[in-house]
Enzyme design. Structure first.
Site, PDB file in Angstrom:
ATOM      1  N   SER A  75       0.931  -1.183  -0.225  1.00  0.00           N
ATOM      2  CA  SER A  75      -0.073   0.447   0.270  1.00  0.00           C
ATOM      3  C   SER A  75       0.954   1.131  -0.016  1.00  0.00           C
ATOM      4  CB  SER A  75      -0.825  -0.299   1.411  1.00  0.00           C
ATOM      5  OG  SER A  75      -1.267   1.051   1.399  1.00  0.00           O
ATOM      6  N   ASN A  76       0.688   2.615  -0.828  1.00  0.00           N
ATOM      7  CA  ASN A  76       1.530   3.330  -1.057  1.00  0.00           C
ATOM      8  C   ASN A  76       0.787   4.275  -0.152  1.00  0.00           C
ATOM      9  OD1 ASN A  76       3.052   3.404  -2.969  1.00  0.00           O
ATOM     10  ND2 ASN A  76       0.466   3.103  -4.372  1.00  0.00           N
TER      11      ASN A  76
END
Ligand SMILES: *Cc1c(COP(=O)(O)O)cnc(C)c1O
Length: 338
Positions: A75-76
């Site tokens: 996840s960014n």
């Protein structure tokens, strides 16, 4: 004038608006411009930091000491939250969907999560989807035993507070367009949790612009995002009644370009990889397989089919994602001499 709530400056803004002339020379058709939100920061790169400016200001206002959020293992949003939390002195706990590869060091975003000293709870996807809410509650209770107050931030930072990030970005883009003397036929973004699209859609309306915003979904489907964007905007209207007065939120229906999810979230195939290689080699622009590469492949495919093909100018928001690219290196380039 839009009355923005408190914001902690974390992102490098305004970001550049860049025309892809070489892509147009090669393909013909509309001139595509990139809003370079992959340049909102170095390690903080991408769209999530714009939402975090408002979410973390809210956390500080509420007297929080910690933040909890969730996402896929790459996840960014989790990475940006972990780094921004470190910068501001919040504890950070991440609930990650997926288990670490046995014996392999963490890569990409997950590696940066660890470097920023976020605590991590890894979950099998089945457990994650079934128990996400209680996993948040358990961690809030755990922080409470330490005398700490935590703010729980939903997937992607997409909620009624996070949408402010792209309301503000919309204002920035409209300034860019007038500086360039250019009136784009549409703005596009990759859609994963809906908050960017919700912010852009609401932002155009609040800034009095009629430029349509299209989300190209990288998971779920059109129906899901029409409802999700409406829910984020409705939550925003409930939280900020003064700013929302006179806004007919029911008319702000999300426009979704569905059909490019492929085999699923974070799974990409050769046409997406080919688009990533093409943009890197032709323009020096680096896209990622999970979001921006998939969405750019979708947009270029739609143009090839004749949709938007008559437009003079189109704008694609480059929402970042570079750290999620590295785990795909083997699929993207062959090792050894070319
Ligand atoms: C999260 C993300 C998106 C999608 O934004 P949402 O607001 O979650 O829809 C697009 N691109 C990148 C690189 C992202 O990390």
């Amino acid at each position: 004038m839009i009355d923005y709530p408190p914001r902690i400056p974390l992102a490098q803004t305004p970001t550049p608006l860049q025309p892809l002339h070489r892509l147009q020379q090669q393909r013909g058709g509309p001139l595509l411009w990139l809003k370079r939100d992959d340049m909102t920061g170095g390690p903080l790169t991408g769209n999530k930091v714009r939402k975090l400016e408002f979410l973390l200001a809210h956390a500080r206002e509420q007297g929080c000491d910690a933040v909890i959020t969730c996402g896929g293992i790459q996840s960014n949003h989790c990475r940006a939250t972990a780094l921004a939390a470190a910068q501001l002195g919040f504890d950070c706990h991440l609930i990650l969907r997926g288990l670490p590869e046995h014996g392999e060091p963490a890569a990409g975003n997950e590696f940066l999560d660890k470097l920023a000293a976020a605590t991590i709870r890894y979950c099998e996807p089945r457990e994650y989807f079934a128990h996400l809410e209680s996993l948040f509650q358990e961690q809030e209770a755990h922080y409470a035993t330490q005398g700490k107050k935590a703010l729980s931030i939903p997937t992607g930072g997409s909620n009624g507070i996070g949408v402010w990030g792209y309301v503000r970005a919309t204002g920035e883009m409209l300034d860019d367009f007038s500086v360039q003397g250019m009136d784009p036929a549409a703005v596009f973004c990759a859609t994963g949790s809906g908050g960017t699209q919700a912010g852009l859609t609401l932002g155009m309306h609040l800034h009095g612009s009629e430029i349509p915003v299209y989300g190209i979904n990288v998971c779920d489907d059109e129906d899901y995002f029409v409802r999700k964007v409406a829910a984020d905007i409705a939550e925003w209207a409930g939280l900020y009644p003064a700013q929302a007065s006179g806004v007919d939120t029911a008319q702000l229906t999300a426009k979704v370009i569905d059909g490019y999810v492929g085999r699923g979230y974070a799974l990409a195939d050769e046409p997406v990889f080919a688009t990533i290689r093409q943009l890197a080699a032709l323009e020096g622009v680096v896209l990622d397989p999970v979001y921006t590469g998939k969405a750019m492949h979708g947009l270029l495919s739609e143009i090839d089919r004749g949709r938007f093909a008559d437009a003079e100018h189109l704008v694609f928001v480059h929402t970042g994602g570079i750290f999620g690219l590295f785990p795909f290196a083997a699929e993207l380039v062959h090792s050894g001499p070319a």
